[in-house]
Design a protein around this motif. Structure first.
Motif, PDB file in Angstrom:
ATOM      1  N   HIS A   5       5.374  -8.375  -0.487  1.00 29.30           N
ATOM      2  CA  HIS A   5       4.670  -8.330  -0.366  1.00 29.30           C
ATOM      3  C   HIS A   5       4.128  -8.232  -1.455  1.00 29.30           C
ATOM      4  O   HIS A   5       3.710  -6.938  -2.158  1.00 29.30           O
ATOM      5  CB  HIS A   5       4.793  -6.487   0.318  1.00 29.30           C
ATOM      6  CG  HIS A   5       3.617  -5.297   0.771  1.00 29.30           C
ATOM      7  ND1 HIS A   5       3.708  -4.596   1.546  1.00 29.30           N
ATOM      8  CD2 HIS A   5       2.119  -6.343   0.155  1.00 29.30           C
ATOM      9  CE1 HIS A   5       2.616  -4.597   1.415  1.00 29.30           C
ATOM     10  NE2 HIS A   5       1.254  -4.919   0.967  1.00 29.30           N
ATOM     11  N   HIS A   7       0.197  -9.509  -3.135  1.00 30.20           N
ATOM     12  CA  HIS A   7      -1.474 -10.092  -2.783  1.00 30.20           C
ATOM     13  C   HIS A   7      -1.716 -11.414  -3.591  1.00 30.20           C
ATOM     14  O   HIS A   7      -2.516 -10.366  -4.740  1.00 30.20           O
ATOM     15  CB  HIS A   7      -2.085  -9.290  -2.570  1.00 30.20           C
ATOM     16  CG  HIS A   7      -2.142  -8.123  -1.556  1.00 30.20           C
ATOM     17  ND1 HIS A   7      -2.650  -8.059  -0.292  1.00 30.20           N
ATOM     18  CD2 HIS A   7      -1.066  -6.789  -1.670  1.00 30.20           C
ATOM     19  CE1 HIS A   7      -2.208  -7.270   0.530  1.00 30.20           C
ATOM     20  NE2 HIS A   7      -1.199  -6.339  -0.252  1.00 30.20           N
ATOM     21  N   HIS A  42      -4.050  -9.654   3.426  1.00 28.90           N
ATOM     22  CA  HIS A  42      -4.018  -8.195   4.121  1.00 28.90           C
ATOM     23  C   HIS A  42      -4.879  -9.763   5.555  1.00 28.90           C
ATOM     24  O   HIS A  42      -5.905 -10.331   5.368  1.00 28.90           O
ATOM     25  CB  HIS A  42      -5.407  -7.267   4.004  1.00 28.90           C
ATOM     26  CG  HIS A  42      -5.460  -6.311   3.044  1.00 28.90           C
ATOM     27  ND1 HIS A  42      -4.226  -6.173   3.624  1.00 28.90           N
ATOM     28  CD2 HIS A  42      -5.346  -6.748   1.799  1.00 28.90           C
ATOM     29  CE1 HIS A  42      -4.516  -5.090   2.628  1.00 28.90           C
ATOM     30  NE2 HIS A  42      -4.444  -5.713   1.088  1.00 28.90           N
ATOM     31  N   GLU A  81       0.169  -9.525   5.337  1.00 26.15           N
ATOM     32  CA  GLU A  81       0.183  -8.127   5.886  1.00 26.15           C
ATOM     33  C   GLU A  81      -0.917  -7.752   6.279  1.00 26.15           C
ATOM     34  O   GLU A  81      -2.309  -7.824   6.916  1.00 26.15           O
ATOM     35  CB  GLU A  81      -0.140  -7.319   4.108  1.00 26.15           C
ATOM     36  CG  GLU A  81      -0.306  -6.028   5.027  1.00 26.15           C
ATOM     37  CD  GLU A  81      -0.704  -4.912   3.415  1.00 26.15           C
ATOM     38  OE1 GLU A  81      -1.248  -5.010   2.477  1.00 26.15           O
ATOM     39  OE2 GLU A  81      -0.279  -3.793   3.317  1.00 26.15           O
ATOM     40  N   HIS A 137       4.805   0.419   3.568  1.00 24.37           N
ATOM     41  CA  HIS A 137       4.712   1.988   2.745  1.00 24.37           C
ATOM     42  C   HIS A 137       3.641   3.169   3.706  1.00 24.37           C
ATOM     43  O   HIS A 137       2.380   3.611   3.411  1.00 24.37           O
ATOM     44  CB  HIS A 137       3.368   1.230   1.718  1.00 24.37           C
ATOM     45  CG  HIS A 137       1.937   1.094   2.263  1.00 24.37           C
ATOM     46  ND1 HIS A 137       1.451   0.988   3.193  1.00 24.37           N
ATOM     47  CD2 HIS A 137       1.510  -0.673   0.963  1.00 24.37           C
ATOM     48  CE1 HIS A 137       0.757  -0.179   3.494  1.00 24.37           C
ATOM     49  NE2 HIS A 137       0.497  -0.854   2.167  1.00 24.37           N
ATOM     50  N   ASP A 195       3.598  -4.449  -3.683  1.00 28.28           N
ATOM     51  CA  ASP A 195       2.358  -4.232  -3.104  1.00 28.28           C
ATOM     52  C   ASP A 195       1.452  -5.208  -3.939  1.00 28.28           C
ATOM     53  O   ASP A 195       0.309  -4.796  -4.537  1.00 28.28           O
ATOM     54  CB  ASP A 195       1.358  -3.589  -2.567  1.00 28.28           C
ATOM     55  CG  ASP A 195       0.909  -3.748  -2.036  1.00 28.28           C
ATOM     56  OD1 ASP A 195       0.388  -4.219  -1.677  1.00 28.28           O
ATOM     57  OD2 ASP A 195       0.629  -2.015  -0.902  1.00 28.28           O
ATOM     58  N   HIS A 197      -1.371  -6.759  -6.377  1.00 30.00           N
ATOM     59  CA  HIS A 197      -2.900  -6.971  -5.889  1.00 30.00           C
ATOM     60  C   HIS A 197      -3.573  -6.900  -7.779  1.00 30.00           C
ATOM     61  O   HIS A 197      -4.327  -8.017  -7.535  1.00 30.00           O
ATOM     62  CB  HIS A 197      -3.410  -5.318  -6.036  1.00 30.00           C
ATOM     63  CG  HIS A 197      -3.936  -5.494  -4.859  1.00 30.00           C
ATOM     64  ND1 HIS A 197      -2.401  -4.453  -4.047  1.00 30.00           N
ATOM     65  CD2 HIS A 197      -4.744  -5.341  -3.199  1.00 30.00           C
ATOM     66  CE1 HIS A 197      -2.677  -4.693  -2.803  1.00 30.00           C
ATOM     67  NE2 HIS A 197      -3.562  -5.262  -2.421  1.00 30.00           N
TER      68      HIS A 197
HETATM   69 FE   LIG Z   1      -0.882  -4.602   0.673  1.00 21.70          FE
END
Ligand SMILES: [Fe+2]
Length: 248
Positions: A5, A7, A42, A81, A137, A195, A197
Protein backbone atom coordinates in the motif's frame (compact mmCIF):
# COMPACT_ATOMS: atom_id res chain seq x y z
CA UNK A 1 9.90 -6.90 2.72
CA UNK A 2 6.87 -6.37 0.51
CA UNK A 3 4.86 -3.14 0.80
CA UNK A 4 1.33 -3.53 -0.61
CA UNK A 5 0.00 0.00 0.00
CA UNK A 6 1.83 3.10 -1.29
CA UNK A 7 1.18 6.29 -3.23
CA UNK A 8 4.33 6.36 -5.34
CA UNK A 9 3.00 7.16 -8.82
CA UNK A 10 4.35 10.58 -9.89
CA UNK A 11 1.79 13.44 -9.71
CA UNK A 12 -1.06 10.96 -9.73
CA UNK A 13 -2.80 11.48 -6.39
CA UNK A 14 -1.82 13.06 -3.07
CA UNK A 15 1.39 10.99 -3.01
CA UNK A 16 4.64 11.54 -4.91
CA UNK A 17 4.73 15.05 -6.39
CA UNK A 18 6.86 14.16 -9.41
CA UNK A 19 9.10 11.43 -10.76
CA UNK A 20 12.06 12.61 -8.64
CA UNK A 21 9.89 12.16 -5.57
CA UNK A 22 8.87 8.72 -6.82
CA UNK A 23 12.46 7.59 -7.35
CA UNK A 24 13.45 8.90 -3.92
CA UNK A 25 10.54 6.98 -2.35
CA UNK A 26 11.67 3.85 -4.17
CA UNK A 27 15.25 4.40 -3.02
CA UNK A 28 14.20 4.91 0.61
CA UNK A 29 12.14 1.71 0.44
CA UNK A 30 14.92 -0.32 -1.18
CA UNK A 31 17.64 1.02 1.14
CA UNK A 32 15.53 -0.08 4.12
CA UNK A 33 14.83 -3.62 3.01
CA UNK A 34 11.74 -3.43 0.79
CA UNK A 35 12.20 -5.53 -2.32
CA UNK A 36 8.70 -5.29 -3.78
CA UNK A 37 6.34 -2.34 -3.62
CA UNK A 38 2.77 -2.05 -4.91
CA UNK A 39 1.62 1.28 -6.33
CA UNK A 40 -1.90 1.82 -5.02
CA UNK A 41 -3.12 5.27 -6.15
CA UNK A 42 -6.44 6.51 -4.79
CA UNK A 43 -9.10 5.34 -7.23
CA UNK A 44 -12.87 5.25 -7.59
CA UNK A 45 -13.19 8.54 -5.71
CA UNK A 46 -16.70 9.96 -6.16
CA UNK A 47 -16.73 13.01 -8.42
CA UNK A 48 -13.22 12.34 -9.73
CA UNK A 49 -12.42 10.94 -13.20
CA UNK A 50 -12.00 7.16 -13.36
CA UNK A 51 -8.43 5.86 -13.29
CA UNK A 52 -7.36 3.89 -16.34
CA UNK A 53 -6.08 0.43 -15.38
CA UNK A 54 -3.88 0.23 -18.47
CA UNK A 55 -2.44 3.71 -17.79
CA UNK A 56 -1.43 2.69 -14.24
CA UNK A 57 0.23 -0.46 -15.59
CA UNK A 58 2.07 1.56 -18.22
CA UNK A 59 3.44 3.98 -15.60
CA UNK A 60 4.44 1.06 -13.36
CA UNK A 61 6.34 -0.49 -16.22
CA UNK A 62 8.18 2.81 -16.87
CA UNK A 63 9.01 3.09 -13.17
CA UNK A 64 10.56 -0.37 -13.16
CA UNK A 65 12.77 0.68 -16.09
CA UNK A 66 13.70 3.92 -14.32
CA UNK A 67 14.49 2.12 -11.05
CA UNK A 68 16.76 -0.31 -12.88
CA UNK A 69 18.55 2.55 -14.60
CA UNK A 70 19.06 4.28 -11.25
CA UNK A 71 20.32 1.05 -9.65
CA UNK A 72 17.42 0.90 -7.20
CA UNK A 73 16.91 -2.72 -6.25
CA UNK A 74 13.13 -2.89 -6.10
CA UNK A 75 10.22 -4.23 -8.17
CA UNK A 76 7.10 -2.12 -8.59
CA UNK A 77 3.72 -3.82 -9.04
CA UNK A 78 0.37 -2.35 -9.99
CA UNK A 79 -2.69 -1.89 -7.80
CA UNK A 80 -5.19 0.66 -6.57
CA UNK A 81 -6.54 1.90 -3.27
CA UNK A 82 -10.20 1.62 -4.17
CA UNK A 83 -12.59 3.99 -2.44
CA UNK A 84 -15.60 1.96 -1.35
CA UNK A 85 -18.86 2.53 -3.21
CA UNK A 86 -21.79 0.19 -3.67
CA UNK A 87 -20.68 -0.73 -7.19
CA UNK A 88 -17.09 -1.79 -6.37
CA UNK A 89 -17.86 -5.49 -6.87
CA UNK A 90 -19.43 -4.80 -10.27
CA UNK A 91 -16.54 -2.57 -11.36
CA UNK A 92 -13.97 -5.18 -10.29
CA UNK A 93 -15.80 -7.83 -12.27
CA UNK A 94 -15.94 -5.55 -15.33
CA UNK A 95 -12.19 -4.89 -15.15
CA UNK A 96 -12.66 -1.20 -14.35
CA UNK A 97 -10.58 -1.44 -11.17
CA UNK A 98 -7.21 -3.05 -10.40
CA UNK A 99 -6.57 -5.56 -7.64
CA UNK A 100 -3.12 -5.93 -6.06
CA UNK A 101 -0.90 -7.33 -8.84
CA UNK A 102 -3.98 -8.74 -10.66
CA UNK A 103 -4.69 -11.21 -7.85
CA UNK A 104 -7.93 -11.92 -5.99
CA UNK A 105 -7.02 -9.14 -3.51
CA UNK A 106 -8.53 -5.65 -4.04
CA UNK A 107 -7.30 -3.03 -1.54
CA UNK A 108 -10.40 -1.13 -0.37
CA UNK A 109 -10.58 2.02 1.73
CA UNK A 110 -13.61 3.65 3.34
CA UNK A 111 -14.51 7.16 4.36
CA UNK A 112 -13.19 7.72 7.90
CA UNK A 113 -16.74 8.47 9.06
CA UNK A 114 -18.34 5.52 7.28
CA UNK A 115 -20.88 3.36 9.09
CA UNK A 116 -20.21 -0.29 9.78
CA UNK A 117 -23.30 -1.53 7.90
CA UNK A 118 -21.89 -0.02 4.71
CA UNK A 119 -18.46 -1.57 5.36
CA UNK A 120 -19.92 -5.04 5.74
CA UNK A 121 -22.29 -4.60 2.80
CA UNK A 122 -19.52 -3.57 0.38
CA UNK A 123 -17.10 -6.26 1.56
CA UNK A 124 -19.82 -8.92 1.39
CA UNK A 125 -20.63 -7.97 -2.22
CA UNK A 126 -16.93 -8.10 -3.16
CA UNK A 127 -16.48 -11.50 -1.47
CA UNK A 128 -19.57 -12.85 -3.24
CA UNK A 129 -17.83 -12.14 -6.56
CA UNK A 130 -14.91 -14.36 -5.53
CA UNK A 131 -12.48 -11.67 -4.32
CA UNK A 132 -10.73 -11.46 -0.98
CA UNK A 133 -10.91 -7.80 0.02
CA UNK A 134 -8.05 -6.20 1.92
CA UNK A 135 -9.51 -3.52 4.14
CA UNK A 136 -7.06 -0.60 4.24
CA UNK A 137 -6.30 0.75 7.73
CA UNK A 138 -9.59 -0.15 9.53
CA UNK A 139 -8.08 1.29 12.72
CA UNK A 140 -8.62 4.75 11.18
CA UNK A 141 -12.38 4.33 10.68
CA UNK A 142 -14.35 5.74 13.55
CA UNK A 143 -17.01 2.99 13.53
CA UNK A 144 -14.34 0.33 13.98
CA UNK A 145 -12.03 2.21 16.36
CA UNK A 146 -15.03 2.84 18.64
CA UNK A 147 -16.33 -0.73 18.39
CA UNK A 148 -13.16 -2.71 17.95
CA UNK A 149 -14.83 -6.11 18.22
CA UNK A 150 -16.03 -5.48 14.65
CA UNK A 151 -12.45 -6.22 13.58
CA UNK A 152 -13.01 -9.85 14.53
CA UNK A 153 -16.21 -9.89 12.43
CA UNK A 154 -14.21 -8.57 9.46
CA UNK A 155 -11.79 -11.45 9.86
CA UNK A 156 -14.67 -13.94 10.23
CA UNK A 157 -16.33 -12.76 7.04
CA UNK A 158 -13.12 -13.40 5.12
CA UNK A 159 -11.67 -9.90 4.77
CA UNK A 160 -7.94 -9.28 5.23
CA UNK A 161 -7.04 -6.48 7.62
CA UNK A 162 -4.17 -4.17 6.64
CA UNK A 163 -2.72 -2.00 9.39
CA UNK A 164 -0.86 1.26 8.64
CA UNK A 165 2.64 2.04 9.86
CA UNK A 166 1.53 5.55 10.82
CA UNK A 167 -1.40 4.36 12.92
CA UNK A 168 0.69 1.96 14.96
CA UNK A 169 3.30 4.67 15.57
CA UNK A 170 0.64 7.16 16.74
CA UNK A 171 0.71 9.46 13.74
CA UNK A 172 -3.07 9.49 13.37
CA UNK A 173 -3.90 10.06 17.03
CA UNK A 174 -4.41 7.96 20.14
CA UNK A 175 -7.67 6.40 19.00
CA UNK A 176 -6.17 4.92 15.82
CA UNK A 177 -3.01 3.87 17.69
CA UNK A 178 -5.03 2.11 20.36
CA UNK A 179 -7.31 0.44 17.79
CA UNK A 180 -4.26 -0.72 15.81
CA UNK A 181 -2.65 -2.13 18.97
CA UNK A 182 -5.83 -4.00 19.89
CA UNK A 183 -6.11 -5.43 16.36
CA UNK A 184 -2.47 -6.54 16.52
CA UNK A 185 -2.80 -7.99 20.03
CA UNK A 186 -5.79 -10.03 18.85
CA UNK A 187 -3.72 -11.22 15.86
CA UNK A 188 -6.36 -9.86 13.49
CA UNK A 189 -4.01 -7.99 11.17
CA UNK A 190 -2.75 -10.18 8.34
CA UNK A 191 -0.60 -7.52 6.73
CA UNK A 192 0.96 -4.13 7.50
CA UNK A 193 2.04 -1.46 5.03
CA UNK A 194 3.58 2.01 4.84
CA UNK A 195 0.74 3.84 3.04
CA UNK A 196 3.67 6.02 1.95
CA UNK A 197 2.80 9.42 0.45
CA UNK A 198 6.10 11.32 0.45
CA UNK A 199 9.74 11.35 1.52
CA UNK A 200 9.42 13.28 4.78
CA UNK A 201 6.40 12.36 6.88
CA UNK A 202 4.57 9.34 5.47
CA UNK A 203 7.61 7.57 4.06
CA UNK A 204 8.26 4.22 2.41
CA UNK A 205 10.80 3.22 5.09
CA UNK A 206 9.55 0.06 6.83
CA UNK A 207 12.72 -0.81 8.76
CA UNK A 208 12.03 0.97 12.04
CA UNK A 209 8.38 -0.10 11.89
CA UNK A 210 9.46 -3.74 11.57
CA UNK A 211 11.56 -3.46 14.74
CA UNK A 212 8.69 -1.73 16.56
CA UNK A 213 6.27 -4.52 15.58
CA UNK A 214 8.62 -7.24 16.84
CA UNK A 215 9.36 -5.43 20.10
CA UNK A 216 5.72 -4.75 20.90
CA UNK A 217 3.73 -7.56 19.29
CA UNK A 218 6.04 -10.59 19.31
CA UNK A 219 9.24 -11.52 17.55
CA UNK A 220 7.57 -13.04 14.47
CA UNK A 221 5.20 -10.13 13.90
CA UNK A 222 7.15 -8.20 11.26
CA UNK A 223 8.10 -11.36 9.41
CA UNK A 224 4.43 -12.37 9.05
CA UNK A 225 2.97 -8.92 8.39
CA UNK A 226 5.69 -7.36 6.26
CA UNK A 227 7.20 -10.40 4.53
CA UNK A 228 5.27 -13.62 4.43
CA UNK A 229 1.67 -12.46 4.09
CA UNK A 230 2.25 -9.58 1.66
CA UNK A 231 4.35 -11.99 -0.42
CA UNK A 232 1.43 -14.43 -0.38
CA UNK A 233 -0.95 -11.62 -1.35
CA UNK A 234 1.03 -10.50 -4.41
CA UNK A 235 1.25 -14.17 -5.44
CA UNK A 236 -2.51 -14.65 -5.03
CA UNK A 237 -2.12 -17.21 -2.23
CA UNK A 238 -4.15 -17.34 0.98
CA UNK A 239 -2.67 -15.42 3.92
CA UNK A 240 -1.58 -17.15 7.12
CA UNK A 241 -3.41 -16.37 10.34
CA UNK A 242 -1.96 -16.96 13.80
CA UNK A 243 -5.07 -18.01 15.73
CA UNK A 244 -6.92 -14.68 16.00
CA UNK A 245 -8.38 -14.04 19.44
CA UNK A 246 -12.12 -13.21 19.60
CA UNK A 247 -13.39 -10.44 21.88
CA UNK A 248 -15.29 -11.35 25.04
FE1 LIG B 1 -3.47 4.94 1.09
Amino acid sequence: MVDIHTHILPAYDDGAADVYDTLEMLRIAADNGTRTIVATPHSNLPGKPARSCSEIKRIVSLLNQAAKKENINITVLSGMEIFATDDVAKKLKNGELLTVNDTKYPLIEFDFETDSFFVFRVLESVISEGYTPIIAHPERYRCIAENISLAYELYRMGAVIQINKGSVRGRFGNKAASAAATILNHRLAAVAASDAHNIFTKTSDLSEFAIFLDMNFGSGCSSLLLNENPQRIISGKDVHWQSPIPFR
